[in-house]
Write a protein that holds these residues in place. Structure first.
Motif, PDB file in Angstrom:
ATOM      1  N   ALA A 197       0.857  -1.107   0.636  1.00 29.73           N
ATOM      2  CA  ALA A 197       0.268  -0.157  -0.477  1.00 29.73           C
ATOM      3  C   ALA A 197       0.650   1.563  -0.404  1.00 29.73           C
ATOM      4  N   LEU A 198       2.350   1.632   0.839  1.00 28.58           N
ATOM      5  CA  LEU A 198       2.528   2.445   0.770  1.00 28.58           C
ATOM      6  C   LEU A 198       3.836   2.676  -0.574  1.00 28.58           C
ATOM      7  N   GLU A 199       3.920   1.756  -0.671  1.00 29.10           N
ATOM      8  CA  GLU A 199       4.469   1.168  -2.276  1.00 29.10           C
ATOM      9  C   GLU A 199       3.748   2.111  -3.013  1.00 29.10           C
ATOM     10  N   LEU A 200       2.686   1.795  -3.513  1.00 25.83           N
ATOM     11  CA  LEU A 200       2.021   2.187  -4.483  1.00 25.83           C
ATOM     12  C   LEU A 200       1.649   3.797  -4.206  1.00 25.83           C
ATOM     13  N   ALA A 201       0.850   3.648  -3.022  1.00 29.17           N
ATOM     14  CA  ALA A 201       0.770   5.147  -2.550  1.00 29.17           C
ATOM     15  C   ALA A 201       2.303   6.392  -2.696  1.00 29.17           C
ATOM     16  N   GLN A 202       2.852   5.956  -2.769  1.00 31.57           N
ATOM     17  CA  GLN A 202       4.217   6.764  -3.564  1.00 31.57           C
ATOM     18  C   GLN A 202       4.330   6.841  -5.047  1.00 31.57           C
ATOM     19  N   VAL A 203       3.960   5.544  -5.382  1.00 33.34           N
ATOM     20  CA  VAL A 203       4.632   5.976  -6.911  1.00 33.34           C
ATOM     21  C   VAL A 203       3.533   6.691  -7.828  1.00 33.34           C
ATOM     22  N   PHE A 204       2.299   6.619  -7.020  1.00 33.79           N
ATOM     23  CA  PHE A 204       1.018   7.377  -7.322  1.00 33.79           C
ATOM     24  C   PHE A 204       1.281   8.628  -7.392  1.00 33.79           C
ATOM     25  N   LEU A 205       1.913   8.958  -5.764  1.00 29.96           N
ATOM     26  CA  LEU A 205       2.330  10.479  -5.817  1.00 29.96           C
ATOM     27  C   LEU A 205       3.181  10.767  -7.003  1.00 29.96           C
ATOM     28  N   LYS A 206       3.782  10.222  -7.201  1.00 26.09           N
ATOM     29  CA  LYS A 206       5.273  10.738  -8.040  1.00 26.09           C
ATOM     30  C   LYS A 206       4.064  11.005  -9.700  1.00 26.09           C
ATOM     31  N   ARG A 207       2.909  10.074  -9.787  1.00 23.33           N
ATOM     32  CA  ARG A 207       2.876   9.756 -11.391  1.00 23.33           C
ATOM     33  C   ARG A 207       1.207  10.900 -11.053  1.00 23.33           C
ATOM     34  N   PHE A 208       1.285  12.153  -9.695  1.00 23.83           N
ATOM     35  CA  PHE A 208      -0.521  12.603 -10.591  1.00 23.83           C
ATOM     36  C   PHE A 208       0.564  13.944 -10.086  1.00 23.83           C
ATOM     37  N   SER A 209       2.280  13.943  -9.376  1.00 31.48           N
ATOM     38  CA  SER A 209       3.247  15.159  -9.874  1.00 31.48           C
ATOM     39  C   SER A 209       3.200  15.138 -11.260  1.00 31.48           C
ATOM     40  N   HIS A 210       3.847  14.320 -12.181  1.00 31.03           N
ATOM     41  CA  HIS A 210       3.897  14.231 -13.314  1.00 31.03           C
ATOM     42  C   HIS A 210       2.901  14.909 -14.243  1.00 31.03           C
ATOM     43  N   HIS A 211       2.242  13.940 -13.482  1.00 32.12           N
ATOM     44  CA  HIS A 211       0.671  14.017 -14.880  1.00 32.12           C
ATOM     45  C   HIS A 211       0.430  15.810 -14.485  1.00 32.12           C
ATOM     46  N   TYR A 212       0.109  16.074 -13.640  1.00 35.45           N
ATOM     47  CA  TYR A 212      -0.362  17.790 -13.373  1.00 35.45           C
ATOM     48  C   TYR A 212       0.597  18.524 -13.570  1.00 35.45           C
ATOM     49  N   LYS A 213       1.733  18.095 -13.154  1.00 34.95           N
ATOM     50  CA  LYS A 213       2.981  19.371 -14.401  1.00 34.95           C
ATOM     51  C   LYS A 213       2.858  20.443 -12.767  1.00 34.95           C
ATOM     52  N   LEU A 214       2.987  19.154 -11.501  1.00 36.27           N
ATOM     53  CA  LEU A 214       2.909  19.905 -10.271  1.00 36.27           C
ATOM     54  C   LEU A 214       4.010  19.696  -9.013  1.00 36.27           C
ATOM     55  N   PRO A 215       4.694  20.419  -8.441  1.00 39.96           N
ATOM     56  CA  PRO A 215       5.817  19.885  -7.575  1.00 39.96           C
ATOM     57  C   PRO A 215       5.555  18.850  -7.029  1.00 39.96           C
ATOM     58  N   PRO A 216       6.522  17.967  -6.447  1.00 35.49           N
ATOM     59  CA  PRO A 216       6.010  16.953  -5.920  1.00 35.49           C
ATOM     60  C   PRO A 216       5.349  16.493  -4.795  1.00 35.49           C
TER      61      PRO A 216
END
Ligand SMILES: Nc1ncnc2c1ncn2[C@@H]1O[C@H](COP(=O)(O)OP(=O)(O)OP(=O)(O)O)[C@@H](O)[C@H]1O
Ligand SMILES: [Mg+2]
Length: 316
Positions: free
Chosen positions: A187-206
């Motif tokens: 769960a934590l591993e996925l949460a961290q990856v999702f955070l990175k993906r959303f930051s990338h997707h929305y072009k927003l700071p991590p």
């Protein structure tokens, strides 16, 4: 493990790694497969992984949500129909089985199929032949079927809602997708990856996770599994006002309770202080309120009001 499969299917827990090995094995053979598991555990992802790691990968992967198709249309959706086969059949349609020729047909929520549709699928599974609705012509399609369900098939069988002969044909190979709560550390591993993906997707700071939130992610039951986790991270990534995301420590009602507790405690402490202070200065002023007000550096009227609040009557 194949690199691209590893990229899409996240999770390092032993339980999930064992599933990935099964997926790779099932991709290498041609038999029909059944994927079970709770909602949001990745059944469709697993089906796609099987298809894209099989010899059929250059041919279509066609998903069909059996639960979303009206019973009257399911046969024509799957096997096609001739023009005029029924009232709304303005033109002929080849159907999804034909579209999936050479590839994989993913029958999601297969437990939702009517007994009639189950019979049609069974016929197709027996010899890969089918007929369009309203047509006498027998056609052939080379389609691998992967089915998915979160239903308890034993129960469906026992109440006669599912043909046992179809089950036996479908579940030659089975995968049971584990619930997220059974996948230690994922769960934590996925949460961290999702955070990175959303930051990338929305072009927003991590953004990072608050330690309390990390704790919550690890301990939460995740009844909606990966989909629930992904949605929560998505929302919190967009809504949190700081770069450190915090959620899940308390429900809104609990936080109201905490706020009330704090206010009560603060009011009690102030009252205790005021009463003690009043008695102290009154003692110094030998019970004279005007003198006590002077010692406290307050207006006589304001001090008198405070005294009345604590039941001390002006004696002077
Ligand atoms: N191992 C995984 N790694 C990364 N993302 C995943 C993984 N498994 C599932 N997901 C993501 O979780 C979501 C749910 O996955 P999927 O639709 O495959 O689940 P499902 O079991 O078919 O759900 P349902 O029963 O509700 O149809 C999708 O957005 C998918 O991308
Ligand atoms: Mg699904």
């Amino acid at each position: 493990m194949n690199e691209s499969l590893r990229f899409h299917l996240l999770g390092s827990s032993q339980k999930f790694q064992d599933i990935c090995i099964q997926i790779e094995k099932i991709a290498k053979v041609e038999a029909t497969a059944l994927i079970t598991g709770e909602t949001g555990t990745g059944k469709e992802m697993a089906a796609r992984a099987i298809h894209y790691h099989s010899n059929r990968s250059s041919k279509p992967f066609i998903p069909v949500n059996c639960g979303a198709l009206p019973e009257a249309l399911i046969e024509s959706e799957l096997f096609g129909h001739e023009r005029g086969a029924f009232t709304d059949a303005k033109s002929a349609s080849p159907g999804l089985v034909s579209e999936a020729d050479g590839g994989t047909l993913f029958l999601d929520e297969i437990d939702a199929l009517s007994l009639k549709a189950q019979a049609a699928i069974l016929r197709f599974l027996q010899d890969n032949t089918y007929r369009r609705v309203g047509s006498g012509v027998q056609r052939q399609a080379n389609v691998r079927i992967i089915a998915a369900s979160n239903a308890d098939f034993n129960r469906l069988l026992s109440i006669g809602h599912f043909r046992s002969d179809l089950i036996y044909r479908i579940n030659v190979l089975t995968i049971h997708m584990p619930a997220l709560r059974e996948r230690t550390g994922d769960a934590l591993e996925l949460a961290q990856v999702f955070l990175k993906r959303f930051s990338h997707h929305y072009k927003l700071p991590p953004k990072s996770l608050h330690p309390d939130t990390i704790n919550h992610i690890i301990k939460h039951n995740w009844p909606g599994n990966i989909r629930e986790l992904e949605n929560v991270i998505h929302r919190e990534f967009l809504m949190s006002e700081t770069n450190q995301i915090q959620f899940g420590n308390h429900s809104p009602t609990q936080s109201l309770d905490k706020e009330r507790l704090f206010k009560n405690a603060k009011a009690n402490a102030i009252a205790e202080f005021e009463r003690a202070y009043l008695y102290k200065v009154l003692e110094q002023a030998s019970g004279n309120l005007s003198e006590a007000a002077r010692i406290a550096g307050q207006e006589r009227s304001a001090f008198g009001k405070l005294a009345r609040k604590y039941g001390i009557q002006s004696s002077v």
